[in-house]
Design a protein around this motif. Structure first.
Motif, PDB file in Angstrom:
ATOM      1  N   GLY A 252       0.939  -1.357  -0.156  1.00 30.16           N
ATOM      2  CA  GLY A 252      -0.081  -0.018   0.000  1.00 30.16           C
ATOM      3  C   GLY A 252       0.974   1.389   0.052  1.00 30.16           C
ATOM      4  O   GLY A 252       1.887   1.133   0.375  1.00 30.16           O
ATOM      5  N   ASP A 253       0.353   2.411  -0.366  1.00 30.29           N
ATOM      6  CA  ASP A 253       1.159   3.471  -0.539  1.00 30.29           C
ATOM      7  C   ASP A 253       0.131   4.831  -0.272  1.00 30.29           C
ATOM      8  O   ASP A 253      -0.440   5.066  -1.349  1.00 30.29           O
ATOM      9  N   ILE A 254       0.115   5.406   0.486  1.00 27.27           N
ATOM     10  CA  ILE A 254      -0.900   6.588   0.782  1.00 27.27           C
ATOM     11  C   ILE A 254      -0.147   7.735   1.298  1.00 27.27           C
ATOM     12  O   ILE A 254       0.763   7.577   2.170  1.00 27.27           O
ATOM     13  N   GLY A 335       2.779   9.359 -10.364  1.00 27.13           N
ATOM     14  CA  GLY A 335       2.877   8.059  -9.779  1.00 27.13           C
ATOM     15  C   GLY A 335       3.476   6.983 -10.441  1.00 27.13           C
ATOM     16  O   GLY A 335       4.358   7.254 -11.147  1.00 27.13           O
ATOM     17  N   HIS A 336       3.177   6.046  -9.933  1.00 25.29           N
ATOM     18  CA  HIS A 336       4.198   4.681 -10.533  1.00 25.29           C
ATOM     19  C   HIS A 336       3.162   3.502 -10.487  1.00 25.29           C
ATOM     20  O   HIS A 336       2.078   3.452  -9.565  1.00 25.29           O
ATOM     21  N   LEU A 337       3.670   2.531 -10.649  1.00 21.75           N
ATOM     22  CA  LEU A 337       3.170   1.250 -10.635  1.00 21.75           C
ATOM     23  C   LEU A 337       2.959   0.628  -9.302  1.00 21.75           C
ATOM     24  O   LEU A 337       4.023   0.856  -8.532  1.00 21.75           O
ATOM     25  N   VAL A 342       6.588  -1.117  -3.841  1.00 22.37           N
ATOM     26  CA  VAL A 342       6.155   0.180  -4.060  1.00 22.37           C
ATOM     27  C   VAL A 342       6.188   0.890  -5.315  1.00 22.37           C
ATOM     28  O   VAL A 342       5.160   1.273  -5.908  1.00 22.37           O
ATOM     29  N   HIS A 343       7.461   0.781  -5.856  1.00 25.02           N
ATOM     30  CA  HIS A 343       7.642   1.243  -7.088  1.00 25.02           C
ATOM     31  C   HIS A 343       7.874   0.105  -8.021  1.00 25.02           C
ATOM     32  O   HIS A 343       8.976  -0.585  -8.280  1.00 25.02           O
ATOM     33  N   ASP A 344       6.754  -0.489  -8.350  1.00 23.78           N
ATOM     34  CA  ASP A 344       6.505  -1.835  -8.810  1.00 23.78           C
ATOM     35  C   ASP A 344       7.689  -2.156 -10.091  1.00 23.78           C
ATOM     36  O   ASP A 344       7.446  -1.661 -10.955  1.00 23.78           O
ATOM     37  N   VAL A 381      -2.232   1.624 -10.002  1.00 27.11           N
ATOM     38  CA  VAL A 381      -1.102   2.742  -9.922  1.00 27.11           C
ATOM     39  C   VAL A 381      -1.476   3.605  -8.673  1.00 27.11           C
ATOM     40  O   VAL A 381      -2.491   3.759  -8.163  1.00 27.11           O
ATOM     41  N   THR A 382      -0.298   4.434  -8.545  1.00 26.64           N
ATOM     42  CA  THR A 382      -0.661   5.509  -7.583  1.00 26.64           C
ATOM     43  C   THR A 382      -0.795   6.892  -8.152  1.00 26.64           C
ATOM     44  O   THR A 382      -0.599   7.317  -9.586  1.00 26.64           O
ATOM     45  N   ILE A 383      -1.758   7.656  -7.860  1.00 30.76           N
ATOM     46  CA  ILE A 383      -2.072   9.148  -8.205  1.00 30.76           C
ATOM     47  C   ILE A 383      -1.653  10.152  -7.010  1.00 30.76           C
ATOM     48  O   ILE A 383      -2.372   9.922  -5.699  1.00 30.76           O
ATOM     49  N   GLU A 384      -0.638  10.824  -7.161  1.00 32.24           N
ATOM     50  CA  GLU A 384       0.118  11.395  -5.901  1.00 32.24           C
ATOM     51  C   GLU A 384       0.596  12.871  -6.370  1.00 32.24           C
ATOM     52  O   GLU A 384       1.636  13.167  -6.367  1.00 32.24           O
ATOM     53  N   PRO A 385      -0.310  13.815  -6.821  1.00 30.62           N
ATOM     54  CA  PRO A 385       0.093  15.287  -7.055  1.00 30.62           C
ATOM     55  C   PRO A 385       0.722  15.903  -5.825  1.00 30.62           C
ATOM     56  O   PRO A 385       0.198  15.475  -4.780  1.00 30.62           O
ATOM     57  N   ILE A 421      -1.078  14.557  -1.805  1.00 28.39           N
ATOM     58  CA  ILE A 421      -2.139  13.654  -1.790  1.00 28.39           C
ATOM     59  C   ILE A 421      -2.047  12.433  -2.690  1.00 28.39           C
ATOM     60  O   ILE A 421      -1.958  12.759  -3.634  1.00 28.39           O
ATOM     61  N   GLU A 422      -1.880  11.296  -1.912  1.00 25.34           N
ATOM     62  CA  GLU A 422      -1.686  10.141  -2.860  1.00 25.34           C
ATOM     63  C   GLU A 422      -2.675   9.055  -2.497  1.00 25.34           C
ATOM     64  O   GLU A 422      -2.940   8.627  -1.231  1.00 25.34           O
ATOM     65  N   ASP A 423      -3.093   8.229  -3.451  1.00 26.91           N
ATOM     66  CA  ASP A 423      -4.047   7.332  -3.471  1.00 26.91           C
ATOM     67  C   ASP A 423      -3.682   6.056  -4.392  1.00 26.91           C
ATOM     68  O   ASP A 423      -2.894   6.452  -5.358  1.00 26.91           O
TER      69      ASP A 423
HETATM   70 MN    MN Z   1       3.891   6.511  -4.215  1.00 21.53          MN
END
Ligand code: MN
Ligand code: GLY
Ligand code: MN
Length: 453
Positions: A252-254, A335-337, A342-344, A381-385, A421-423
């Motif tokens: 997980g990555d929040i 973001g990333h995979l 975590v960075h797949d 993927v993550t979305i983390e602006p 903010i990352e989901d």
């Molecule tokens: Mn991330």
């Protein structure tokens, strides 16, 4: 191990067999000693091994061919029971993971001919890989020949998550949400970053999980991978917490950013809303077939628009993005995979993140983009602006962007050092599913959660 997990593993091995016509040998890796051999850093098997073996076994090797798995591992030494209790034998592990045969490690040398592999990170293991395969195997070397073919086959599988993976990824997301909830509630009584980190990680530990990367819990969110926790936290500070749980190896990555006082200042709220607008726009745009690089550019444009509206940037948002001016404040990728790592699969460089034939851009605003592929159902993927005031960047661009940035106006936002903010967002057949949506992100909800502490 449940029957369904065995089914998952058997299916993964069959799928690999349909993609390559040579054996693959994957090492789990060794635990690294801290100061003497028996005092080790916590062990975690290499992710490629975990994907097909299902168990985080130290000093183990699997040989995959035609859908069958052979396990190589030594039985525990007789003295091991004293220190580690009774641990499963080789044959018991073989049954647990659905191996077709199991051998002591000494047998491996006779089974390596014509096999491909992927380098493991720890030096003891890649040295063993190099010696046994009689060719240089190093994590820093790009894969070649059959090793490259294997890497591409594994990427093809790991890029699209199966049901077994999604069960664990949802569980990692759920524990990560609980950890953040505890951390946000702890901030009003905490004196330092370390105690907020403790509140968050204690939830992860209580679920018998570990963190999926080193936690970032800091009032200096402008240091992107800040791993210091000693700063006192003050009433006017924003705390940025980037913390994730790992469930059975899946990550997980929040990230959430929240006001220590329980109330955003008006300048903090202004910038937070810009970052939130980018976050929401990106998630709303996620759909199979959409290019992830376009999602990144959407974030850049939304942030540029927001900063123009606030009077921090001057010009047309499209032009500012074209000139990479937004990257002064949002220098990283959207973001990333996300998967076992975590960075797949970034152990394979950009092979997983970039569609074949594409390369990273040298542009300031695109160079840190870790993923450039069209979205496909099953990708996570993550979305983390974010928005950051990094002194080194601001000093470097000050004369170049003398007129495009209103430096006086920017000074009014001195109480915003870093917001992210990352989901974690799963691409579905029809759009996207935010696995971490149970954790609120809007300012009133965040303020309420801080207040609840
Ligand atoms: Mn991330
Ligand atoms: N936690 C590291 C990242 O968000 O990329
Ligand atoms: Mn993160």
């Amino acid at each position: 191990m449940t029957l369904s997990l065995i089914d998952t593993l058997l299916t993964r091995r069959q799928r690999l067999a349909s993609l390559i016509n040579f054996p693959a040998i994957l090492w789990s890796g060794n635990s690294s000693p801290r100061n003497f051999p028996a005092n080790v850093y916590r062990f975690r098997a290499s992710s490629h091994f975990l994907y097909f073996a299902g168990l985080s076994l130290p000093n183990a090797v699997i040989r995959l061919e035609a859908g069958k798995l052979e396990l190589f591992i030594d039985d525990p030494k007789p003295s091991s029971a004293l220190w580690h209790g009774v641990t499963p034998t080789r044959d018991e592990i073989a049954v647990q993971i659905g191996a077709s045969a199991a051998y002591p490690m000494s047998e491996l040398a006779s089974r390596v001919d014509g096999a491909a592999t992927i380098a493991v990170q720890d030096a003891a293991t890649w040295t063993a890989q190099t010696q046994l395969l009689d060719r240089m195997v190093l994590p820093q070397l790009p894969a070649q020949g059959i090793d490259l073919e294997l890497a591409k086959a594994v990427i093809q599988l790991r890029l699209i998550h199966d049901e077994g993976a999604l069960v664990e990824l949802r569980s990692a997301a759920a524990v990560s949400v609980k950890a953040h909830t505890a951390g946000i509630k702890a901030v009003t009584t905490a004196k330092t970053e370390a105690s907020v980190r403790a509140a968050m990680e204690s939830v992860i530990i209580a679920h018998n999980c570990q963190t999926s990367y080193n936690s970032i819990v800091t009032v200096h969110g402008e240091v992107l991978h800040n791993e210091e926790y000693h700063h006192p936290i003050g009433a006017g500070d924003l705390l940025l917490a980037d913390v994730g749980a790992e469930s059975a190896g899946w990550a997980g990555d929040i990230t959430r950013t929240f006001p220590v006082s329980g109330k955003f200042s008006s300048t903090q709220l202004d910038i937070y809303n810009v970052v939130l607008a980018a976050h929401d726009a990106c998630i709303a745009a996620m759909h199979p077939g959409v290019e992830y690089a376009d999602i990144h550019l959407l974030a850049c444009k939304t942030i540029a628009e927001g900063l123009v509206d606030l009077g921090i940037l001057r010009g047309k948002p499209e032009d500012l993005v074209e000139k990479d001016v937004h990257a002064v404040f949002f220098p990283h990728g959207i973001g990333h995979l996300l998967g076992l790592d975590v960075h797949d699969m970034e152990d394979l460089g950009d092979l997983a993140g970039y569609e074949e034939g594409r390369e990273r851009s040298a542009r300031f605003g695109l160079g840190y983009l870790r993923l450039s592929r069209p979205l496909r159902p099953g990708m996570l993927v993550t979305i983390e602006p974010g928005f950051y005031q990094v002194p080194a960047i601001l000093n470097a661009v000050r004369s170049q962007y003398q007129y495009l940035i209103d430096w006086e106006r920017l000074e009014q936002f001195a109480d915003v050092r870093g917001i992210r903010i990352e989901d974690d967002v799963l691409v579905t057949q029809t759009g996207a599913d935010v696995l971490t949506k149970a954790l609120p992100a809007t300012p009133p909800e965040i303020e309420e959660l801080v207040g609840a502490g």
